[in-house]
Design an enzyme around this catalytic site. Structure first.
Site, PDB file in Angstrom:
ATOM      1  N   SER A   1      31.955 -16.595   9.007  1.00 43.16           N
ATOM      2  CA  SER A   1      31.212 -17.393   8.034  1.00 43.16           C
ATOM      3  C   SER A   1      30.326 -18.433   8.721  1.00 43.16           C
ATOM      4  CB  SER A   1      32.178 -18.086   7.058  1.00 43.16           C
ATOM      5  OG  SER A   1      31.518 -18.456   5.873  1.00 43.16           O
TER       6      SER A   1
ATOM      7  N   LYS B   1      27.138 -16.143   1.192  1.00 42.30           N
ATOM      8  CA  LYS B   1      26.722 -15.284   2.311  1.00 42.30           C
ATOM      9  C   LYS B   1      26.817 -13.799   1.963  1.00 42.30           C
ATOM     10  CE  LYS B   1      27.915 -18.688   5.891  1.00 42.30           C
ATOM     11  NZ  LYS B   1      28.856 -19.676   5.363  1.00 42.30           N
TER      12      LYS B   1
ATOM     13  N   SER C   1      30.896 -20.458   0.597  1.00 38.72           N
ATOM     14  CA  SER C   1      30.398 -19.415   1.499  1.00 38.72           C
ATOM     15  C   SER C   1      30.385 -18.017   0.910  1.00 38.72           C
ATOM     16  CB  SER C   1      31.220 -19.413   2.798  1.00 38.72           C
ATOM     17  OG  SER C   1      30.836 -20.479   3.631  1.00 38.72           O
TER      18      SER C   1
END
Length: 276
Positions: A102, A49, A46
């Site tokens: 997230s 992101k 993640s």
């Protein structure tokens, strides 16, 4: 980009089981203070992101309306879990969910809103990575849920962190512990608690440091990945650790050593387990 590392590096931590790769850096100047395999390409989960957030922050307004597709509403993994398929929702809360919890569904919805499809958005991500000189970065998804063809390195991620924190909108959300933005669901609000461990727990044995962000990630392939930034005594430092066996100890240990080298914190002892 970060400044080229000048040897010898000022920070020389003795980590018993070091991360697979990492870098300690000055957020303001880009100086590299410590590094381990800084250009090794690895899956980043993640942390992906961070680029999604940068592109959305530059092109979209919080008041924009985002139509949630069925694909976005049913994105697996960490998610808001309440996105109403087929309905328009405000972009601002989705953006907070992207960074704070997230949310994979928010990442897909925002990507589709920006570029019409996730594939189109991923192409923009890769174009931006090239324009920033992120030589070991390649994206295949806006949320990092899949490891295949979604890779970066510690040095690139440090540069991306600097770009994120230079954006006031991202910087404000990255240091927010809890938010309740209005949202068109039952209860009329999203309840978002930032999942970055050090925002809520602080940095062990780094008295007075203020955590400013930024992002965590985990998949089986990527392991535990952290990008953590903090301010102390007028210095703003950041650390990237990829596939760390113990980020809860290693991240504070590295930042503590960095602040000590900068002269704004006491020299660390050489005895704690994370530094042996």
């Amino acid at each position: 980009a970060l400044e080229p590392a000048t040897l010898p590096l000022p920070v020389k931590p003795r980590l018993k089981r070091p991360p697979a790769a990492g870098v300690l850096f000055d957020v303001d100047s880009g100086e590299v203070l410590w590094q381990r395999k800084p250009t090794d390409e690895r899956p980043i989960a993640s942390l992906t992101k961070m680029m999604t957030a940068l592109l959305i922050a530059e092109r979209a307004a919080p008041t924009d309306r985002v139509k949630v597709s069925r694909k976005a509403a049913h994105a697996p993994g960490s998610a808001t879990g309440v996105l109403p398929a087929g309905k328009p929702v405000p972009l601002g809360p989705l953006f907070k969910a992207l960074m704070m919890i997230s949310a994979n569904d928010a990442a897909v919805a925002l990507a589709e809103h920006d570029s019409g499809s996730t594939a189109g958005f991923v192409a923009r991500m890769n174009e931006r990575a090239r324009s920033m000189g992120l030589a070991c970065t390649r994206f295949s998804t806006p949320n990092g849920l899949k490891d295949r063809d979604n890779r970066s390195c510690a040095l690139d991620l440090a540069a991306l962190a600097r770009a994120d924190l230079a954006n006031p909108r991202i910087a404000a959300i990255a240091r927010t512990r809890y938010a309740k933005p209005p949202f068109p669901i039952k209860g009329r609000r999203l309840h978002l608690a930032n999942n970055h461990y050090f925002l809520s727990h602080g940095l062990r044995r780094v008295d007075g440091a203020r955590v400013t962000g930024l992002k965590t990630g985990w998949t089986d392939g990527a392991g535990r990945c952290y990008v953590t930034t903090a301010e102390l005594g007028g210095r703003h430092l950041g650390v990237v650790v990829l596939d760390s066996p113990d980020p809860i100890r290693q991240v504070p240990a590295l930042l503590r050593a960095g602040f000590a080298a900068a002269g704004v914190a006491p020299e660390p002892d050489r005895g704690p387990p994370e530094m042996r």
